[in-house]
Design an enzyme around this catalytic site. Structure first.
Site, PDB file in Angstrom:
ATOM      1  N   LYS A 177       0.822  -1.061  -0.022  1.00 31.56           N
ATOM      2  CA  LYS A 177       0.121   0.132  -0.120  1.00 31.56           C
ATOM      3  C   LYS A 177       0.939   1.082   0.219  1.00 31.56           C
ATOM      4  O   LYS A 177       1.475   1.569   0.866  1.00 31.56           O
ATOM      5  CB  LYS A 177      -0.849  -0.060   1.257  1.00 31.56           C
ATOM      6  CG  LYS A 177      -2.198   0.741   1.407  1.00 31.56           C
ATOM      7  CD  LYS A 177      -2.167   2.100   0.785  1.00 31.56           C
ATOM      8  CE  LYS A 177      -1.797   3.052   1.942  1.00 31.56           C
ATOM      9  NZ  LYS A 177      -1.485   4.455   1.444  1.00 31.56           N
ATOM     10  N   GLU A 252       9.704   2.025  10.756  1.00 28.57           N
ATOM     11  CA  GLU A 252      10.906   3.090  10.156  1.00 28.57           C
ATOM     12  C   GLU A 252      10.211   4.296  10.356  1.00 28.57           C
ATOM     13  O   GLU A 252       9.210   4.459   9.555  1.00 28.57           O
ATOM     14  CB  GLU A 252      11.374   2.767   8.846  1.00 28.57           C
ATOM     15  CG  GLU A 252      12.322   1.431   8.599  1.00 28.57           C
ATOM     16  CD  GLU A 252      13.457   1.483   9.255  1.00 28.57           C
ATOM     17  OE1 GLU A 252      13.776   2.422   9.984  1.00 28.57           O
ATOM     18  OE2 GLU A 252      13.789   0.178   9.481  1.00 28.57           O
ATOM     19  N   CYS A 286      13.900  11.292   6.537  1.00 26.51           N
ATOM     20  CA  CYS A 286      13.693  10.948   7.934  1.00 26.51           C
ATOM     21  C   CYS A 286      15.075  10.922   8.717  1.00 26.51           C
ATOM     22  O   CYS A 286      15.312  11.035   9.853  1.00 26.51           O
ATOM     23  CB  CYS A 286      13.155   9.554   8.134  1.00 26.51           C
ATOM     24  SG  CYS A 286      13.752   8.181   6.975  1.00 26.51           S
ATOM     25  N   GLU A 386       9.994  16.522  14.614  1.00 25.83           N
ATOM     26  CA  GLU A 386      10.500  16.352  13.042  1.00 25.83           C
ATOM     27  C   GLU A 386       9.684  17.434  12.314  1.00 25.83           C
ATOM     28  O   GLU A 386       8.558  17.369  12.386  1.00 25.83           O
ATOM     29  CB  GLU A 386      10.291  15.007  12.712  1.00 25.83           C
ATOM     30  CG  GLU A 386      10.728  14.666  11.109  1.00 25.83           C
ATOM     31  CD  GLU A 386      10.473  13.193  10.672  1.00 25.83           C
ATOM     32  OE1 GLU A 386       9.432  12.855  11.116  1.00 25.83           O
ATOM     33  OE2 GLU A 386      11.550  12.586  10.542  1.00 25.83           O
TER      34      GLU A 386
HETATM   35  P1  NAD Z   1       1.883   8.959   7.168  1.00 28.48           P
HETATM   36  O1  NAD Z   1       2.391   8.202   8.376  1.00 28.48           O
HETATM   37  O2  NAD Z   1       0.568   9.520   7.502  1.00 28.48           O
HETATM   38  O3  NAD Z   1       1.847   7.929   6.144  1.00 28.48           O
HETATM   39  C1  NAD Z   1       2.699   6.827   5.653  1.00 28.48           C
HETATM   40  C2  NAD Z   1       1.975   5.553   5.070  1.00 28.48           C
HETATM   41  O4  NAD Z   1       1.222   5.205   6.005  1.00 28.48           O
HETATM   42  C3  NAD Z   1       1.175   6.127   3.828  1.00 28.48           C
HETATM   43  O5  NAD Z   1       1.209   5.116   2.673  1.00 28.48           O
HETATM   44  C4  NAD Z   1      -0.182   6.281   4.287  1.00 28.48           C
HETATM   45  O6  NAD Z   1      -1.205   6.145   3.492  1.00 28.48           O
HETATM   46  C5  NAD Z   1      -0.310   5.133   5.560  1.00 28.48           C
HETATM   47  N1  NAD Z   1      -1.118   5.348   6.591  1.00 28.48           N
HETATM   48  C6  NAD Z   1      -1.565   6.661   7.240  1.00 28.48           C
HETATM   49  N2  NAD Z   1      -2.492   6.421   8.033  1.00 28.48           N
HETATM   50  C7  NAD Z   1      -2.575   5.273   8.445  1.00 28.48           C
HETATM   51  C8  NAD Z   1      -3.336   4.121   9.198  1.00 28.48           C
HETATM   52  N3  NAD Z   1      -4.048   4.843  10.277  1.00 28.48           N
HETATM   53  N4  NAD Z   1      -3.198   3.041   9.125  1.00 28.48           N
HETATM   54  C9  NAD Z   1      -2.295   2.326   8.048  1.00 28.48           C
HETATM   55  N5  NAD Z   1      -1.529   3.002   7.210  1.00 28.48           N
HETATM   56  C10 NAD Z   1      -1.781   4.502   7.353  1.00 28.48           C
HETATM   57  O7  NAD Z   1       2.942   9.862   6.930  1.00 28.48           O
HETATM   58  P2  NAD Z   1       2.482  11.195   6.173  1.00 28.48           P
HETATM   59  O8  NAD Z   1       1.185  11.795   6.105  1.00 28.48           O
HETATM   60  O9  NAD Z   1       2.683  10.963   4.747  1.00 28.48           O
HETATM   61  O10 NAD Z   1       3.698  12.174   6.531  1.00 28.48           O
HETATM   62  C11 NAD Z   1       3.553  12.953   7.875  1.00 28.48           C
HETATM   63  C12 NAD Z   1       4.810  12.960   8.617  1.00 28.48           C
HETATM   64  O11 NAD Z   1       5.620  11.585   8.711  1.00 28.48           O
HETATM   65  C13 NAD Z   1       5.889  13.789   7.710  1.00 28.48           C
HETATM   66  O12 NAD Z   1       5.796  14.866   8.115  1.00 28.48           O
HETATM   67  C14 NAD Z   1       6.958  13.172   8.569  1.00 28.48           C
HETATM   68  O13 NAD Z   1       7.318  13.720   9.824  1.00 28.48           O
HETATM   69  C15 NAD Z   1       6.749  11.771   8.867  1.00 28.48           C
HETATM   70  N6  NAD Z   1       7.175  10.816   7.844  1.00 28.48           N
HETATM   71  C16 NAD Z   1       8.278  10.101   8.003  1.00 28.48           C
HETATM   72  C17 NAD Z   1       8.935   9.355   7.060  1.00 28.48           C
HETATM   73  C18 NAD Z   1       9.996   8.379   7.384  1.00 28.48           C
HETATM   74  O14 NAD Z   1      10.739   7.843   6.417  1.00 28.48           O
HETATM   75  N7  NAD Z   1      10.413   8.141   8.507  1.00 28.48           N
HETATM   76  C19 NAD Z   1       8.489   9.224   5.770  1.00 28.48           C
HETATM   77  C20 NAD Z   1       7.293  10.220   5.475  1.00 28.48           C
HETATM   78  C21 NAD Z   1       6.827  11.007   6.498  1.00 28.48           C
END
Ligand code: NAD
Length: 479
Positions: A177, A252, A286, A386
């Protein structure tokens, strides 16, 4: 600015059970170009129906795929790696369009790194001891089951490859996903898996929102392992859900990594490398070194070097090879980064480069000014949370104990840097840091080294041998 919907591709299918099939769920997700704000395409907003179908296909494939020989998996993964190599230009174009990454960085990192990681797993698979004698036991490393891979948008293909390739190498089928913002490179990857000739159901792709498709997949009874990269908030929810279902989970998550310049280090080099590190990918990394820690008697000097270096980073059109800083991925991230910057100034920080104001020359696109903040104290929000944008904060320290205390003084522990007069001094200090990776005097990224976090930065590891072992479980035979 939205372009005529007729001009964009409207995909209605998901890759499930070895074929592209119409989505069983209603709704679609627009995919925007962050530099132009135009809709590039729409993809299906999958939900419970698509997730059920994909997990069922993966379960049907699990026993047969788990029983393949190392050589059979190696042959297919080599074809997939070759497909990634042949598609480098298409991957670059896709990531430039949907993430807004500058074309040079996209070619080198967004397309190049997945190729490096996929290649690394060919060697690891070829040599991995799937059977080991321990005393009167033979210990078998067996596939851990059906894997749910949930990935973010910031390094979209790297994060897919870093989960899917080791899972397939271990003998696990996968349901992916991908992030809502970057589903097009995920669709390209599904096409490459298909062309490589993997058996039906071994790899499945469901696009959709996190709240619908992501949550349904993470909670699905047919999933044995959840491998997630993204925010710490969602990571915690996934760990809770996985705990109830007794699923294995790899997380991660975020970071707030410190780059510590010790007395005697080459300050100019350390600061210049730090500025490049934090502005790459517009700070959407990250593991970025978002906190620069310098001796207090060299603070003003460090701030001046950082401000001068930052002035060379001008945001612009990602398709222009001269561009070094790209737009942020979406309007939500732009608003979030600007609000952190406004909050920092209100708390007393000083912007020596950049700041929260819009860029008049770039009225369209999710652009933010690359920013360096001085006069930041360790308890300020921008020193703790972050931001996920091109923002560097600079903090002074009194002595090495104080530097270690500051470096360890956030909830995160993903990466870091240490600069010293020699490697031994840097390594000794690195042992004091509660973090998963530390680069000494600019040591380069190693795709074979385990990557992952201490504390709130995650659970488990990706990449290298440890990344493969996340997808294995052990059976001991005594005789
Ligand atoms: P997110 O955690 O919301 O999304 C990451 C993934 O998880 C996406 O595929 C999303 O659709 C999915 N997801 C979201 N809610 C979910 C749920 N309840 N259950 C299962 N899957 C779910 O991250 P984002 O909105 O894309 O970014 C928000 C913040 O996250 C960023 O500002 C940053 O701080 C952090 N981030 C960190 C990394 C990393 O590599 N560590 C990567 C992207 C974002």
């Amino acid at each position: 600015m939205q372009q005529d919907a007729e001009q964009c591709e409207r995909y209605g299918d998901q890759y499930i059970g070895g074929a592209w099939r119409p989505s069983g769920d209603a709704g679609s997700i627009p995919v925007l170009n962050p530099a132009t704000e135009q809709v590039l395409a729409t993809v299906p907003a999958g939900g419970a129906a698509d997730v059920d179908a994909a997990v069922a296909a993966a379960r049907r494939a699990a026993r047969v795929w788990g029983a393949t020989t190392r050589e059979e998996r190696l042959a297919l993964l080599t074809r997939l790696r070759d497909g990634i190599a042949e598609a480098q230009d298409e991957i670059t174009r896709t990531v430039v369009a949907e993430l807004g990454a500058p074309v040079g960085f996209a070619a080198a990192v967004h397309a190049g790194l997945p190729l490096t990681v996929a290649t690394s797993y060919l060697a690891l698979l070829a040599e991995h001891p799937f059977e080991e004698r321990i005393g009167n036991s033979v210990v078998l490393a067996e596939p851990a089951g059906v894997v749910a891979a949930i990935t973010p948008w910031n390094y979209p293909l790297h994060q897919i490859v870093a989960k899917v390739v080791p899972a397939l190498a271990a003998g696990c089928p996968v349901v992916l996903k991908p992030a809502e913002d970057t589903p097009l490179v995920a669709r390209l990857f599904a096409r490459l898996v298909h062309e490589a000739g993997f058996p039906a159901g071994v790899f499945n792709l469901v696009t959709g929102t996190g709240a619908a498709a992501g949550a349904a997949l993470a909670a699905h009874q047919g999933v044995d392992v959840v491998s997630f990269t993204g925010s710490t908030t969602v990571g915690r929810q996934i760990a809770e859900t996985a705990g109830r279902g007794l699923k294995r989970v790899t997380l991660e998550l975020g970071g707030k990594s410190a780059n510590v310049v010790l007395p005697g280090a080459d300050l100019t080099r350390a600061v210049n490398v730090n500025v490049a590190n934090v502005f790459a990918n517009s700070g959407q990394t990250c593991s970025a070194w978002t906190r620069l820690l310098v001796p207090e008697d060299r603070y003003d000097e460090a701030v001046a070097i950082a401000a001068k270096a930052a002035a060379k980073y001008t945001p612009g059109d990602p398709a222009d090879p001269q561009t070094r800083v790209d737009p942020l991925v979406n309007a939500k991230q732009l608003a979030r980064v600007r609000s952190y910057l406004e909050g920092a100034l209100a708390e007393g920080a000083r912007a020596v480069a950049g700041g929260p104001d819009p860029i008049p020359e770039l009225p369209v696109g999710f652009y933010v000014r690359p920013t360096v903040l001085a006069d930041v104290t360790p308890d300020m929000t921008v020193a703790q949370e972050e931001i996920f944008g091109p923002v560097l904060v600079i903090l002074p320290y009194r002595d090495e104990d104080h530097a270690a205390e500051l470096a360890n003084g956030t909830p995160y522990g993903l990466a870091g840097g240490v600069w010293a007069a020699d490697t031994d001094t840097a390594a000794a200090f690195a042992r004091r840091l509660d973090t998963g990776q530390v680069d000494l005097n600019g040591g380069r990224f190693n795709p074979l080294a385990p990557f992952g976090g201490y504390k709130s930065s995650g659970l488990g590891r990706e990449l290298g041998r440890q990344g493969l072992e996340e997808f294995l479980q052990y059976k001991s035979l005594q005789y």
